[in-house]
Design an enzyme around this catalytic site. Structure first.
Site, PDB file in Angstrom:
ATOM      1  N   SER A 574      35.613  -4.574  -3.003  1.00 12.74           N
ATOM      2  CA  SER A 574      34.194  -4.641  -3.334  1.00 12.74           C
ATOM      3  C   SER A 574      33.717  -6.089  -3.204  1.00 12.74           C
ATOM      4  O   SER A 574      33.777  -6.652  -2.122  1.00 12.74           O
ATOM      5  CB  SER A 574      33.947  -4.075  -4.733  1.00 12.74           C
ATOM      6  OG  SER A 574      32.589  -3.801  -4.939  1.00 12.74           O
ATOM      7  N   ASP A 659      30.260   6.197  -0.465  1.00 12.34           N
ATOM      8  CA  ASP A 659      30.177   5.053  -1.366  1.00 12.34           C
ATOM      9  C   ASP A 659      28.706   4.698  -1.621  1.00 12.34           C
ATOM     10  O   ASP A 659      27.941   4.457  -0.689  1.00 12.34           O
ATOM     11  CB  ASP A 659      30.902   3.854  -0.748  1.00 12.34           C
ATOM     12  CG  ASP A 659      31.179   2.750  -1.762  1.00 12.34           C
ATOM     13  OD1 ASP A 659      30.420   2.635  -2.742  1.00 12.34           O
ATOM     14  OD2 ASP A 659      32.157   2.014  -1.569  1.00 12.34           O
ATOM     15  N   HIS A 694      33.028   4.869  -3.793  1.00 11.72           N
ATOM     16  CA  HIS A 694      33.495   3.520  -4.081  1.00 11.72           C
ATOM     17  C   HIS A 694      34.848   3.499  -4.793  1.00 11.72           C
ATOM     18  O   HIS A 694      35.662   2.620  -4.562  1.00 11.72           O
ATOM     19  CB  HIS A 694      32.452   2.810  -4.946  1.00 11.72           C
ATOM     20  CG  HIS A 694      32.589   1.321  -4.963  1.00 11.72           C
ATOM     21  ND1 HIS A 694      32.349   0.539  -3.845  1.00 11.72           N
ATOM     22  CD2 HIS A 694      32.933   0.460  -5.948  1.00 11.72           C
ATOM     23  CE1 HIS A 694      32.535  -0.740  -4.157  1.00 11.72           C
ATOM     24  NE2 HIS A 694      32.890  -0.803  -5.414  1.00 11.72           N
TER      25      HIS A 694
END
Length: 722
Positions: A574, A659, A694
């Site tokens: 991330s 995501d 995610h």
């Protein structure tokens, strides 16, 4: 072959072969996918950027359509071709991946359960059954000897879903109802439902597009919940719902109109107040309402003041406020009557300290427990309200993590906390705050018969950054490693949002340590390891400190012969993917291989597009590129915008098609641009999980397959195949 995409994936020409750097495994000469280029000119501040892969971006409507349009089909073809290419390049490691998966799974106690905790007359336990991926939530009335009541069996609920997550279980005060949220898409958009725990019936009402969390008023029939903006997924509305009503008639009671803020709702531990919170990166505001009067009007606790953060906890007739007001960078503790909550009434309880960050508090009937951080280390301070006793829990390590856990009961002298270190499995401990006796309620079991914590060592070292700042690094390894530069090392980093990666124990990580790897965590600026200023010095116009700190940590580890660039690897996910993406542009020769998981790499374009989830709430983290100064600064480090014609390390990039935090097209575009420009013959792989978002796979064992693929990538680069 679909129109518009130039893909040569499954070449059967094996006349030539190549090897990965440091790998003894021959690789087939397979042609990598080549994405088509459609130049898109993006202009702002009289500056032009040409994005050849802008076409990869799809709208939610395009993704949801039953029949894909031409653009959607092109994108799907490209992502699937990259997956096929990754499968082909890693085919020789598939058996190894399976072995790693079984090895990691074999360390986990499959039939397991949490330490029971008591709340409102019931003991609650979460358990797992052997061979099953999902948790089972249970409770027993008054005694653990009472009959077990199954609240939710997620294994049954997950049937038929490629992804499943249950969140936000919230029991009504009379213990009759449970509100809960379900996400089956992995975009963190939950549908709230309500279960009658006496009959087992799930009521036929669904509250769509929520965060999954909710809170009951004390009347057992009024439920408050948070709804998300359908496009940006910002939690911006608080609704009030009366049990039994049509959810479409739920009443909107608060809407956060500032697009940089998120809203949420909860009830104080004292059960006296309902609280609506609004927070941005650097400012917060709360509203309170008597929980016995859910139809009343919420009252502002303290109006928002830009740059002032605060959080509130209630005890007796007093609110306790953790805040950075008046220059308290590391936060201080204040108190105020619950009838006079404005800042002018706040009285200091614990002053601001330059060397100690106040992170959180837990309030009990007779005790105040304060979670702090000094010199990077967790500390837990306990004091009686009557001030007859005050002390710290003793910890004697430099690579440990300690934190308070489930402390829902108010009238108790037992504090529950967790402890683990890089070499010590996690323990859940009940501590008697009067007698100071501790009881280990559970110690994490490491199955397989091979683990002995005495075989491993950990240490904390300090690298010197380019500006002279000392950067801490936590390391763990199996005893007996050589410090001659030949040892493989994985350096992990994050460095954003003030989020601290504490040194924690991992059974999964043993698969690297037992094969000779050193694992290191770089506690770089942008986190809060060394206090709030550590964060402030790694955000906005000081963001590059995060990247140069990581580079300097890598250089230090090489200089001290823990490893060398030929055997050193980096990993981040991330915002940590942004980190490693920026690092390989700035220091491409420092690492032999890099794993970038769900990486935030197209920073300029994303931060310029306020329709993308999370963008508006992050202007205080990265800066708003509509401001020319921030635009040029962000552009100077954005990984996608700084890809050049040069050699890059071996790369494994992962993403999820659904995501909602870092859209799949960021890593997809990045990989396409790297393929176009890089001058090396190193491996470049993109793995897109077409069913998740995610957080990756939802099952506890399914997620291990993703880790096994990542570890096999690293180990293969070292020529380790078993």
């Amino acid at each position: 072959m679909q129109k518009g995409i130039i893909l040569s994936v499954l070449s059967l020409t094996f006349a030539a072969s190549c090897t990965t750097k440091n790998s003894t495994t021959p690789m087939k000469d397979i042609q990598a996918p080549v994405a088509k280029k459609i130049p898109e000119t993006l202009e702002i501040h009289n500056d032009q950027r040409i994005d050849n892969y802008f076409w990869m971006r799809l709208s939610d409507e395009q993704k949801a359509a039953e029949t894909p349009d031409a653009q959607t089909q092109d994108v799907l073809d490209y992502l699937n071709a990259e997956n096929d290419y990754t499968d082909s390049i890693t085919a020789h490691t598939k058996d190894f991946q399976k072995d790693l998966f079984e090895e990691m799974k074999g360390r986990i106690k499959e039939a397991d359960e949490s330490v029971p905790y008591k709340f409102n007359g019931y003991w609650y336990v979460t358990k797992y059954e052997e061979g099953k991926d999902y948790p089972i939530y249970t409770r027993r009335k008054e005694s653990m000897d009472a009959e077990e009541e199954i609240l939710f069996d997620c294994n049954e609920m997950a049937e038929g879903h490629a992804y499943f997550r249950l969140s936000g279980i919230n029991i009504s005060p009379d213990n009759k109802y449970a509100a809960f949220g379900i996400d089956t898409v992995s975009r963190r958009i939950y549908t709230i439902q309500i279960k009658n725990l006496e009959t087992g019936e799930v009521l036929p009402y669904k509250i769509e597009n929520t965060t999954g969390g909710s809170t009951w008023a004390n009347d057992n029939k009024t439920l408050f919940f948070t709804r998300k903006d359908a496009q940006t997924l910002r939690s911006n509305q608080i609704f009030k719902y009366k049990l039994g009503e049509d959810p479409t008639k739920a009443e909107l009671i608060f809407e956060e109109t500032d697009e940089t803020y998120y809203a949420f709702v909860y009830k104080t531990k004292s059960k006296k107040f309902l609280v609506i919170g609004s927070t941005s990166t650097m400012t917060s505001e709360y509203q309170i309402l008597d929980a016995n009067n859910p139809d009343g009007e919420f009252k502002i606790f303290q109006p928002r003041t830009r740059g002032m953060e605060y959080s509130i906890s209630h005890y007796d007739d007093t609110f306790y406020v953790v805040t950075n007001a008046d220059g308290a960078t590391n936060f201080k503790l204040m108190k105020t009557p619950d009838t006079a909550t404005e800042k002018d009434n706040w009285v200091e309880v614990i002053p601001h300290r330059e060397d100690t960050m106040l992170e959180d508090i837990d309030i009990f009937k007779d005790f105040l427990v304060v979670s702090e951080r000094t010199n990077g280390l967790n500390r837990i301070h306990i004091q009686r309200w009557d001030e007859t006793a005050a002390y710290y829990l003793p910890f004697d390590n430099e690579t440990y993590t300690a934190y308070t856990t489930t402390n829902i009961e108010f009238d108790t002298q037992t504090l529950r906390y967790a402890y683990n270190s890089l070499t010590t499995p996690s323990s859940v401990i009940d501590f008697d705050m009067v007698t100071k006796e501790k009881t280990v309620k559970k110690e994490q079991e490491v199955l397989g018969g091979k683990f002995d914590k005495e075989n491993y060592a950990s240490e904390r070292v300090w690298a010197t950054a380019e500006d002279g700042t000392q950067i801490p690094i936590s390391l763990v390894y199996k005893k007996g490693i050589k410090k001659d530069g030949s040892t493989p090392l994985l350096l992990y980093g994050y460095g954003s949002y003030g989020s601290t990666i504490d040194p924690y124990f991992s059974t999964v990580r043993l698969s690297l340590l037992d094969r000779g790897f050193i694992y290191a965590i770089a506690h770089i600026r942008g986190g809060e390891y060394l206090g709030r200023q550590w964060y402030e010095n790694g955000k906005l116009l000081t963001k590059k400190n995060t990247f140069t700190d990581f580079i300097d940590c890598g250089k230090y580890l090489a200089e001290q012969h823990y490893s060398s660039p030929a055997h050193m690897y980096a990993m981040g996910g991330s915002a940590g993917g942004l980190l490693v993406g920026a690092v390989i542009n700035m220091a491409p020769d420092l690492f032999n291989g890099v794993i970038a998981a769900v990486p935030f790499v197209d920073v300029v374009s994303t931060m310029l597009d306020e329709s993308i989830p999370l963008t508006t709430g992050e202007f205080d983290e990265w800066g708003n590129p509509k401001d020319e100064e921030y635009y040029h600064y962000i552009k100077s480090y954005s990984p996608y915008d700084n890809v050049e014609a040069k050699a890059y390390p071996n790369l494994l990039v992962t993403t999820g098609y659904h995501d909602s935090q870092v859209q799949y097209w960021e890593p997809a575009k990045w990989v396409a641009k790297l393929r176009e420009l890089k001058t090396d013959d190193h491996i470049l792989l993109l793995r897109t999980n077409m069913e998740v978002g995610h957080g990756g796979a939802s099952g506890r064992f399914e997620a291990l397959k993703e880790v096994a693929e990542e570890y096999a990538f690293l180990l293969d680069l070292e020529g380790i195949s078993e």
